[in-house]
Structures are given as structure tokens and as C-alpha cells.
Design a protein around this motif. Structure first.
Motif, short mmCIF file in Angstrom:
data_model
loop_
_atom_site.label_atom_id
_atom_site.label_comp_id
_atom_site.label_asym_id
_atom_site.label_seq_id
_atom_site.Cartn_x
_atom_site.Cartn_y
_atom_site.Cartn_z
N PRO A 1 0.79 -1.23 0.00
CA PRO A 1 0.00 0.00 0.00
C PRO A 1 0.83 1.29 0.00
CG PRO A 1 -0.92 -1.60 1.53
CD PRO A 1 0.41 -2.14 1.07
N LEU A 2 2.13 1.20 0.33
CA LEU A 2 2.96 2.40 0.35
C LEU A 2 3.12 3.03 -1.03
CD1 LEU A 2 5.76 1.19 2.81
CD2 LEU A 2 3.74 2.59 3.32
N GLY B 1 15.46 5.89 -5.16
CA GLY B 1 14.88 6.26 -3.88
C GLY B 1 14.96 5.18 -2.81
N PRO B 2 14.37 5.47 -1.67
CA PRO B 2 14.47 4.57 -0.51
C PRO B 2 13.71 3.25 -0.67
CG PRO B 2 13.03 6.43 -0.02
CD PRO B 2 13.66 6.72 -1.36
N ALA B 3 12.63 3.23 -1.45
CA ALA B 3 11.88 1.97 -1.59
C ALA B 3 12.72 0.91 -2.29
CB ALA B 3 10.58 2.22 -2.35
N PHE B 4 13.38 1.28 -3.38
CA PHE B 4 14.22 0.31 -4.08
C PHE B 4 15.46 -0.03 -3.26
CE2 PHE B 4 17.50 -0.95 -7.18
CZ PHE B 4 16.87 -2.07 -7.69
N ALA B 5 15.99 0.93 -2.53
CA ALA B 5 17.12 0.66 -1.64
C ALA B 5 16.73 -0.40 -0.61
CB ALA B 5 17.60 1.94 -0.96
N GLY B 6 15.50 -0.32 -0.10
CA GLY B 6 15.03 -1.31 0.87
C GLY B 6 14.92 -2.70 0.26
N VAL B 7 14.43 -2.78 -0.98
CA VAL B 7 14.33 -4.07 -1.66
C VAL B 7 15.73 -4.65 -1.86
CG1 VAL B 7 13.74 -5.17 -3.87
CG2 VAL B 7 12.15 -3.58 -2.82
N SER B 8 16.65 -3.82 -2.32
CA SER B 8 18.03 -4.28 -2.57
C SER B 8 18.70 -4.74 -1.28
CB SER B 8 18.85 -3.16 -3.21
OG SER B 8 18.33 -2.83 -4.47
N GLN B 9 18.45 -4.04 -0.19
CA GLN B 9 19.04 -4.44 1.09
C GLN B 9 18.46 -5.76 1.57
OE1 GLN B 9 18.39 -0.99 3.52
NE2 GLN B 9 20.06 0.15 2.57
N ALA B 10 17.18 -5.99 1.29
CA ALA B 10 16.52 -7.21 1.75
C ALA B 10 16.87 -8.43 0.90
CB ALA B 10 15.01 -7.01 1.78
N PHE B 11 17.01 -8.24 -0.43
CA PHE B 11 17.12 -9.39 -1.32
C PHE B 11 18.38 -9.41 -2.20
CE2 PHE B 11 12.56 -8.75 -0.62
CZ PHE B 11 12.23 -9.98 -0.09
N GLY B 12 19.10 -8.31 -2.24
CA GLY B 12 20.28 -8.25 -3.10
C GLY B 12 20.05 -7.31 -4.27
N TYR C 1 2.18 -16.63 -11.63
CA TYR C 1 2.42 -16.00 -10.33
C TYR C 1 1.10 -15.75 -9.63
CZ TYR C 1 7.06 -14.79 -12.16
OH TYR C 1 8.33 -14.84 -12.69
N GLN C 2 1.19 -15.63 -8.33
CA GLN C 2 0.10 -15.08 -7.55
C GLN C 2 0.36 -13.58 -7.41
OE1 GLN C 2 0.47 -17.56 -4.03
NE2 GLN C 2 -1.41 -18.61 -4.60
N VAL C 3 -0.72 -12.82 -7.31
CA VAL C 3 -0.61 -11.37 -7.14
C VAL C 3 -1.01 -11.06 -5.71
CG1 VAL C 3 -1.40 -9.11 -7.93
CG2 VAL C 3 -1.16 -10.99 -9.58
N GLY C 4 -0.06 -10.53 -4.96
CA GLY C 4 -0.33 -10.20 -3.55
C GLY C 4 -0.99 -8.85 -3.36
N HIS C 5 -0.73 -7.93 -4.28
CA HIS C 5 -1.28 -6.57 -4.18
C HIS C 5 -1.04 -5.90 -5.52
CE1 HIS C 5 -2.44 -2.81 -2.20
NE2 HIS C 5 -1.45 -2.23 -2.85
N VAL C 6 -1.90 -4.99 -5.87
CA VAL C 6 -1.69 -4.13 -7.04
C VAL C 6 -1.82 -2.69 -6.60
CG1 VAL C 6 -2.46 -3.46 -9.35
CG2 VAL C 6 -2.58 -5.86 -8.66
N SER C 7 -0.73 -1.94 -6.72
CA SER C 7 -0.77 -0.49 -6.56
C SER C 7 -1.03 0.08 -7.94
CB SER C 7 0.57 0.05 -6.04
OG SER C 7 0.81 -0.41 -4.73
N ALA C 8 -2.06 0.90 -8.07
CA ALA C 8 -2.44 1.39 -9.40
C ALA C 8 -2.85 2.86 -9.37
CB ALA C 8 -3.56 0.53 -9.96
N PRO C 9 -1.94 3.74 -8.96
CA PRO C 9 -2.32 5.16 -8.89
C PRO C 9 -2.57 5.80 -10.24
CG PRO C 9 0.03 4.89 -8.46
CD PRO C 9 -0.57 3.52 -8.51
N GLY C 10 -1.97 5.25 -11.31
CA GLY C 10 -2.13 5.87 -12.63
C GLY C 10 -3.25 5.32 -13.45
N VAL C 11 -4.03 4.41 -12.92
CA VAL C 11 -5.08 3.78 -13.73
C VAL C 11 -6.18 4.75 -14.08
CG1 VAL C 11 -6.88 2.00 -13.71
CG2 VAL C 11 -4.56 1.45 -13.02
N THR C 12 -6.56 5.61 -13.17
CA THR C 12 -7.64 6.55 -13.46
C THR C 12 -7.22 7.55 -14.53
OG1 THR C 12 -6.92 7.96 -11.64
CG2 THR C 12 -8.68 6.37 -11.18
#
Length: 189
Positions: free
Chosen positions: A28-29, A69-80, A176-187
Motif C-alpha cells: 500500500p505504500l 529512492g528509498p523503496a528500491f534501496a530497501g528491496v536491494s538491502q533485503a534481497f540483493g 504467479y500469484q498477485v499479492g497486491h496491485v498499486s495502481a495510482p495511474g489507472v484513473t
């Protein structure tokens, strides 16, 4: 627009509940991230454990804003540090119901040398329309001219719809299974 995906193959004994929890917490972030059309939080357990988010960006500035940004930095720190695949979409359709997606299919195909690219693009766009007619909630057909491939993402409400749409196809399809969809640009589409 720009399509983007990175994929982490996880150990066979990896607790996928941790991935589902991460998606529930972090997903949701990005629900209001400027420049993001949608992000599908994809994960799989069969045939291998994987976390493989797929993005559709409005433009390169939005994509770079995320990657820097920080979101991708967090992914990289968690998974490589992943390889990030990017493509130019030949086709992108996203329905208003895309947030209801529960399943995803992704296939890729090599483009033969000296192919008639305009004709191939028309064929891919026709196939995208067929997927939408079969109930796809989003279809992205993406072109990459370094390795000369076409990649197709379809988001589905149910596994049955995905299976029916791909019945009889000879290409390898990742599910794949979809756990969440963020879609701010759909509208805005």
C-alpha cells in the motif's frame, strides 16, 4: 511508458509467508506514487520460490525516481542487487478492476532476425485484445531491442481465467500469484 521487472529466485526452503507479509505491509505504500501506472506484486512457489514485481511507469523520470529512492534501496538491502529488466510497451491496457487481480502470467519470445516488426507488433496487439476478451485485467506487451524479445504480462482475476486463456499455447508461461496491485495511474489512463 516503460515496463520494468526484477525477479528474485529464493531458496526452496524460503518461508514465502515472509514475502506475503512484506507485500501486505509494503504494497500500500506505493498506492499513490506519482508516475506509477501500476505495480503488481508477484510471487510464486512452484516451480521455484520467487518474488518478481512488475511495474508500468508513465515515464523514465518516475522510474528513475523509484530506482534512486528509498523503496528500491530497501528491496536491494533485503534481497540483493537485482538485474532490472526494462522494456518499451508496444501495448498497454489496464482496466479499472486491475486491483482485483489475483494471478499473473508472463511469457517471453525471441524475435527472429530481420522480422517485420510492424507486422509483429500488430499481431501482438491483436493477441492483447484477445486476452482482454478472455477477462485479463491488464495486458502489457513489451519490446526489448537489445536481446530482441517480446514479453507479455497478463493480470487475471482467477487462475481458471489465466489457464483458459493460455490453453494450447506452446510458449513457456510463468505463473504467479498477485499479492497486491498499486495502481495510482489507472484513473489517468
Amino acid at each position: 511508458m516503460i515496463a520494468m521487472q526484477y525477479r528474485f529466485v529464493l531458496p526452496a526452503d524460503y518461508d514465502m509467508a515472509a514475502i506475503r507479509e512484506r507485500i501486505a505491509t509494503k504494497g500500500p505504500l506505493l498506492d499513490n506514487l506519482p508516475g506509477l501506472v501500476f505495480k503488481a506484486y508477484l510471487h510464486a512457489e512452484d516451480p521455484e520460490h520467487a518474488y518478481a514485481p512488475f511495474y508500468l511507469w508513465r515515464d523514465e523520470e518516475a522510474m528513475h525516481g523509484f530506482l534512486n529512492g528509498p523503496a528500491f534501496a530497501g528491496v536491494s538491502q533485503a534481497f540483493g542487487w537485482p538485474s532490472v529488466n526494462t522494456w518499451t510497451p508496444w501495448h498497454a491496457s489496464v482496466t479499472a478492476d486491475v486491483r482485483q487481480a489475483q494471478h499473473a502470467t508472463i511469457s517471453s519470445a525471441a524475435i527472429a532476425p530481420y522480422s517485420a516488426l510492424a507486422q509483429l507488433r500488430e499481431q501482438e496487439q491483436a493477441a492483447a485484445q484477445q486476452a482482454l476478451a478472455h477477462g485479463a485485467l491488464a495486458v502489457v506487451v513489451a519490446f526489448e531491442p537489445v536481446t530482441w524479445t517480446v514479453t507479455r504480462l497478463n493480470l487475471w482475476r482467477s487462475a481458471a481465467a489465466a489457464e483458459a486463456a493460455h490453453a494450447g499455447q506452446t510458449v513457456t508461461v510463468r505463473r504467479y500469484q498477485v499479492g497486491h496491485v498499486s495502481a495510482p495511474g489507472v484513473t489517468a489512463m
